[in-house]
Design an enzyme around this catalytic site. Sequence first.
Site, PDB file in Angstrom:
ATOM      1  CB  ILE A 147      -0.952  -0.009   1.213  1.00 16.60           C
ATOM      2  CG1 ILE A 147      -1.743  -1.321   1.260  1.00 16.60           C
ATOM      3  CG2 ILE A 147      -1.879   1.199   1.168  1.00 16.60           C
ATOM      4  CD1 ILE A 147      -2.528  -1.647   0.000  1.00 16.60           C
ATOM      5  CD  GLU A 148       4.705   1.442  -3.162  1.00 13.49           C
ATOM      6  OE1 GLU A 148       5.193   2.452  -3.693  1.00 13.49           O
ATOM      7  OE2 GLU A 148       5.071   0.283  -3.440  1.00 13.49           O
TER       8      GLU A 148
END
Length: 294
Positions: A147-148
């Site tokens: 998750i960026e």
Amino acid sequence: MAFNLLFSSILLLAIVKNSIAGGIAIYWGQNGNEATLNDTCNSGRYAYVNLAFLNKFGNGQTPEINLAGHCNPAVNGCTIVGPEIKHCQKLGVKVMLSIGGGVGNYSLASKKDAKDVARYLWNNFLGGSSSFRPLGNAILDGIDFDIELGSPLHYEDLAKYLKNYSNRGRKMYLTAAPQCPFPDRLLGTALNSKLFDNVWIQFYNNPSCQFTPNNTDNLKNSWVRWTTSVKAKRIFLGLPAAPQAAGSGFIPADVLTEEILPAIKKSRKYGGVMLWSKFWDEQSGYSAAIVKSV
């Protein structure tokens, strides 16, 4: 005879334990010019392959997988990957679906949204059933959280709902790829859930906690903080597989094997090395240079 049998059993357990303790995880899927999944697993160098990425999900969207030039899911073209997943698993390689990535449209609006996404992942990629499974009837070993983008909300809920499916007979792995500044802005809360099996931390594109020439202290200090704070079973050192694979943080193979690995392997949580990505690994030969030391 009994002694020999006992000795053999102990030796086998030691071999298995060592094989689990040090392995290489690789991200595959974001370059159509990289090797096939079959060839990736046939190399014998990787313990985990993360299929990258399911980069659209949440907020009521129909989730979408993007495997770049490997296949076109819009015309049901990624079912060809299914037999290759099964081939990798027969070789003992764990194959994960990585959700998120650096480009995409994803977030979780609520606990219900997280539950819906978990159900979708279970039915379409894991042990459930669906009229349309993007990768065919192959059952992946788990879900990787990369998750960026977006908000940190409800990823701990997604992890909880996914882990509940592990009670249906087949173990489902949860892994994550946080950035090395501690705690991770987007995954910090989720990682506190203690639900993750492996965490491969991105020690690159983060100058405050990555390797730089003539300075290994920032990385080593960050490693100690992660391994003493996060309750995951195994922690992996995440690295770019070539200088071009990231903006910064590449570690020459000899420096890694001679200076970094001997220090971080002292941790009981050491799991191995994660590399971005298969395409760049092919260009550099990085995994082949380090695999015996991992």
